[in-house]
Design an enzyme around this catalytic site. Sequence first.
Site, PDB file in Angstrom:
ATOM      1  N   GLY B 200       0.828  -1.212   0.000  1.00 17.45           N
ATOM      2  CA  GLY B 200       0.000   0.000   0.000  1.00 17.45           C
ATOM      3  C   GLY B 200       0.849   1.243   0.000  1.00 17.45           C
ATOM      4  O   GLY B 200       1.854   1.315  -0.710  1.00 17.45           O
ATOM      5  N   ARG B 203       1.993   6.164   4.237  1.00 18.36           N
ATOM      6  CA  ARG B 203       1.332   6.652   5.444  1.00 18.36           C
ATOM      7  C   ARG B 203       0.834   5.467   6.280  1.00 18.36           C
ATOM      8  O   ARG B 203       1.133   5.348   7.479  1.00 18.36           O
ATOM      9  CB  ARG B 203       0.163   7.576   5.044  1.00 18.36           C
ATOM     10  CG  ARG B 203      -0.492   8.298   6.222  1.00 18.36           C
ATOM     11  CD  ARG B 203      -1.762   9.031   5.800  1.00 18.36           C
ATOM     12  NE  ARG B 203      -2.774   8.116   5.283  1.00 18.36           N
ATOM     13  CZ  ARG B 203      -3.627   7.415   6.024  1.00 18.36           C
ATOM     14  NH1 ARG B 203      -3.571   7.506   7.339  1.00 18.36           N
ATOM     15  NH2 ARG B 203      -4.514   6.623   5.458  1.00 18.36           N
ATOM     16  N   VAL B 204       0.135   4.575   5.638  1.00 11.38           N
ATOM     17  CA  VAL B 204      -0.354   3.400   6.357  1.00 11.38           C
ATOM     18  C   VAL B 204       0.793   2.455   6.693  1.00 11.38           C
ATOM     19  O   VAL B 204       0.783   1.790   7.728  1.00 11.38           O
ATOM     20  CB  VAL B 204      -1.454   2.670   5.547  1.00 11.38           C
ATOM     21  CG1 VAL B 204      -1.921   1.423   6.262  1.00 11.38           C
ATOM     22  CG2 VAL B 204      -2.630   3.609   5.304  1.00 11.38           C
ATOM     23  N   GLU B 222       5.495  -3.256   1.062  1.00 12.65           N
ATOM     24  CA  GLU B 222       5.605  -3.000  -0.373  1.00 12.65           C
ATOM     25  C   GLU B 222       4.858  -1.696  -0.631  1.00 12.65           C
ATOM     26  O   GLU B 222       3.626  -1.675  -0.658  1.00 12.65           O
ATOM     27  CB  GLU B 222       4.993  -4.154  -1.161  1.00 12.65           C
ATOM     28  CG  GLU B 222       5.726  -5.483  -0.987  1.00 12.65           C
ATOM     29  CD  GLU B 222       6.872  -5.660  -1.989  1.00 12.65           C
ATOM     30  OE1 GLU B 222       6.740  -5.172  -3.130  1.00 12.65           O
ATOM     31  OE2 GLU B 222       7.898  -6.278  -1.631  1.00 12.65           O
ATOM     32  N   CYS B 257       2.004   0.412  -8.764  1.00 12.35           N
ATOM     33  CA  CYS B 257       3.108   0.911  -7.944  1.00 12.35           C
ATOM     34  C   CYS B 257       4.398   1.093  -8.735  1.00 12.35           C
ATOM     35  O   CYS B 257       5.250   1.880  -8.347  1.00 12.35           O
ATOM     36  CB  CYS B 257       3.354  -0.033  -6.772  1.00 12.35           C
ATOM     37  SG  CYS B 257       3.502  -1.755  -7.287  1.00 12.35           S
TER      38      CYS B 257
END
Lengths: 493, 490
Positions: B200, B203-204, B222, B257
Site C-alpha cells: 500500500g 502513510r499506512v 511493499e 506501484c
Amino acid sequence: MGDVGKREDQSQASFDGESAAVLTRELRESFNLGKTRSFQWRSNQLKGLLRMMEEKEADIMGALYSDLAKPQLESYLHEISMAKESVTFAMKNLKSWMKPKKVGSQAATFPSSANIVPEPFGVVLIISAWNYPFLLSIDPVIGAIAAGNAVVLKPSEIAPATSSLFARLLPEYVDDLCIKVVEGAVVETTALLEQKWDKIFYTGNGRVGRIVMAAAAKHLTPVILELGGKSPVVVDSNVDLKVATKRIAVGKWGCSSGQACIAPDYIITTKSLAPKLLDSMKITLERFYGKEPLESSDLARIVNSNHFARLSKLLDDDLVSGKIVYGGKRDEKRLRIAPTLLLDVPEDSLIMKDEIFGPLLPIITVDKIEDSIGVINSRTKPLAAYLFTKDKKLEKMFVENVSAGGMSINETVLHLANKNLPFGGVGESGIGAYHGQFSFDAFSHKKAVLSRNFYGEVSARYPPYTARKQRILRALLNFDIIGLILALVWHKS
Amino acid sequence: MGDVGKRDEVLHSENAAMVVRGLRESFNLGKTRSFQWRKNQLEGILRMIEEREGEIMEALYSDLAKPQMESFLHEISMAKGACMVALKNLKSWMKPEKVGTLLSTYPSTSSIVPEPFGVVLIISAWNYPFLLSIEPVIGAIAAGNAVVLKPSEISPATSSLLARLLPQYTDNLCVKVVEGAVTETTALLEQKWDKIFYTGNGRVGRLVMAAAAKHLTPVVLELGGKSPVVVDSNIDLKVAMKRIAVGKWGCTSGQACIAPDYIITTKSFASKVADEMIATVQKFYGKNPLESTDLARIVNSNHFARLSKLLDDDLVSGKIVYGGQRDEKRLRIAPTLMLDVPEDSLIMRDEIFGPLLPIITVDKIQDSFDFINSRTKPLAAYLFTNDKQLEKMFVENVSAGGMCVNDTVLHMANKNLPFGGVGESGTGAYHGKFSFDAFSHKKSVLSRNFGGEIGARYPPYTPRKQKIVRALLSGDIIGLIMILFFSKSS
C-alpha cells in the site's frame, strides 16, 4: 588518554536533537558524494580496523577488563579473535560480495539480462550492547562498511571504558567523515533515534528493541534487532555427561559469567537424570573455578550494581530459596556472584520469568525428555536452544519442533562462531541476522535490474487488445513452444 | 465459514483476537508444517485460479473496469506462475541448506533450516487486488505459515470473491480471509502476529510498522513512490514510447506501484519524445480514449477527485499537451501528457497513481540522476538508452527498489529477481524464492558429537591454553598439530 575521554564527555553533554540532526546531515552529505561506495574506500576502512585490533590489543583488553573484569582468554577468544576473523573474512570476500549477481531471465523478455545489484542503504545507526562491548560494536560496523554505508556507532554507556576506547580510537584508524562514534545514554540515544536513518542495527533487550522499532517506523527505516531470551539446554540421558557439562559450563560461566545473549539460561532434563547431571556439573565447576570461585580470575564480574541487585533478587525469591544446590555466594563490593545451580525451581519463580543474564543456572525436570519441547514452546522464542543427546530421533524432533534464533546440538554457543551461519533471533529474540556474508546483506539493498535492448518486440503485448493477441500471450506464458514460434513469427510487424 | 468475513459485521478486537487464537492453535498443532499440507493448499489455489478465471476477471472488471487482457496478463497469469513456481520448488526450498562448518568444532555439521514464522497477516491493495493478495499468500503457505488475508475494501468485488472462494479451495482452519476497512484493519493490527506483509502507501505503512513494533513483529512493506523514466537520445524512440505507454496506461491506467510516474529527458529531445508518445497513445487508444475498452477506469471518486486536482493545478494547466479529458460519472480520465511541469507543482509532489504523465526536462541527460536522487527512493526507476556508460552510471548511482533498462515494469515478472522497495518505497522483498524466504525464519543449526574435545578452551585458563587457542583460531598448521598432540586430555 583519560583526559581525552573526559573532554569527549564534556562535549557530548550537549548532544541533543539538534546535534544529532547536524551529524546525520553531515554523514548524508559524505555519503551522497559517493565516498563510501568504492571498493578501495571500504577495503581501506576494513584494513584500518584490523590494524587497530592488532596495534591496540592491549588497550582493548584493558577496557574489557575495566568494564567487566573479563578474563584475558575470554577477551581474546570472544572479542578480539572473533572481531579479527570477521574483518579478515570481509576483506577476503568483499570483491565477490560487491559483484552484481546474474540471475536467469525469462523467454518472455528475450533478449534480456537480469541482475541483483547490492547497494548500501546510506547512513546507518548501530547501537551496541555492554556485555561484548567490543565485538558487538565492531562486527556490525564491519558489515555496514563492507556494504558501503556511512556509519554512526553508539556504544553502550554501561561499558564506559570500551565506549571511550571507540570514541578515541576509531577516528585514528578509519575515515571519520563517514564513520562516527557517539557516546551517551538515554538522552543521546533518543536524539539519535529521532533522526531519519537508512538502517538501524540494535543489540540489546526487547523493551528497548520495541522503542527502536517504533522510532524507525516513523521514517520507514528497516531494522535489525539482536535481542535475547531464555536459551534452554535440554540434556538427554545416555550422553557423555563429563563432556556435556563442560560444554554447558564454558558456554555459561565462560561467557562473561553468563551475561551473554546465547549463554545457556536454564537446563531441562528428566527427573531420573537430574541427580547425575547435577553431580557432574558440580565436579566440572570445581575443576574450572576451584573451591573459592569468588576469587577465581577466570570469571568475569557482574557489570554493575543494578544488575547485581537484579540477580540477587532472583536468588532471594522465596520460591527458590530451598532450591540452591551449589554456589550462591555473593560479593557486593566486588560485584561478583559465584556459579550457582538451582534444582527444580517452580516455573512461576522470578528466575524462570525473564532472561537471567548472569551466573545462575536453574535445572527444571520433566518426566519424559520429549516433554521438554512443550516446555520450551510454551515460552517466547529464545535466541538459542541447545540439546545434548545421542538419540538422532530426538535431535530431529528438536530441530523440527523447537523454534529459536539458532541451535547447537551437543555444544553451546559455538554456532555463533561459524561465519557461514546467519546469527539472529526470531519472535521476541529478534529480527534479521548477520555474520559473514549475512552482515554484508544486512546492510545492503538488493536492487533488481532487468536490462534489454530495443529488439525482441512482442507486439501482442500492446493495445489495442484483441482475442488473437491474448492467445499469443497465453501461449508465450505457458511456455507453449508452438505458440512461442507463432509469437515470434507474428512479432515482425 | 463466511461468518468472520461478512462485511456487515464489524470486527472488533475480541473477534480479531479470537481469529488469531484459532489460527495459532492450528499452527501449534503442526498442521501447516508438512510438505503435503503446503502442496495441497497451493494446488487448491491453482485450481481456484483455473476453475474460477471467469469470476475473477469479472470481479476485476467490477472493481476497476480492468481490460480482459490486463486481468489475464497481470493478475491471473502472474498468480498462476507464482503458484507453479512454488509447487515446482517447494521441496527444495524446504530442505535444510548445508553450509561449511568450523575446523575448531570438528567433527560437526552446520545447516540453515527454514521454518515458518507462525501466524502471519497479509494486507493487500486495491489496484491488483487479486495478484497482490494471492502472491503473498502463496509465499506464506509455501513457508508453512497460517495466514490471515485482509483484502482491500476499495476493491470490494475482489475482496468478496476472495472471502467466498479461498475457503472452498484451501484449509480454512489455517487460511482465513477477513474483509473490512479501517476498523477491522486496526483490530487486526492490535494482535500479535509473527509476520506482517503490507502492500500500500507510506502513510499506512508507518502505522503498520508502528503496530508491529509493539510485538517485535517483522514486516515486509511493499509501498510506492514516483518511478522516473529517463529517456536518452539516440534510441529507438518508437519502441521506447510503446514500452513506456504500456507500462503506464496498460497497467490499470497508471494505477500501479511501478508504473512510470514521470519522464525526464533533455530539453532538446523533449518535443520529439512528446510527439512520439502522442502518436503511440493514439495508436493504442484511438481518438476517443474515454471510450476505449482497453483502459481501466479510476478506482473511485476519491481518487478521481485527487487526480482532477493535479490537472487543475494552476502550475500545470498550461502544460497539458495531450489528453486531459475526464468523465466523472464513469470515473474515466484520458491518457494525459504534460510537458515541462515545474518541480514544485502538485503533480510532481506525490506518486501520481493515475493516467497523467508529466515530462520534465534537463540540460544534460546526466542531470536526471541528481534530480531522481534529490527525491525519495522510488519503487522502480527506468532508463532508455543505447549508451552503455550512461546505463552503468544509472545502475550505480540511482537507488530504487528495482530497475529496468529499455523497458518498464517487466523486472517484476522475473521470478529470479527480488521485488521490493527501499527507503520510502518499502522494506523487504518477495516473488519466487524470495516469497518463501520472506515468510521463513532461517534457523542456524550446528551439530556435533561428543568427540573432538579441545581441552584448551576450558578454565582454568593458562598462558599455554591461550597460545593453543590462538594457534587454532589463526589456522596455524604447526600449532594445530601441537594441539592434536595435547588435546587427548580433558
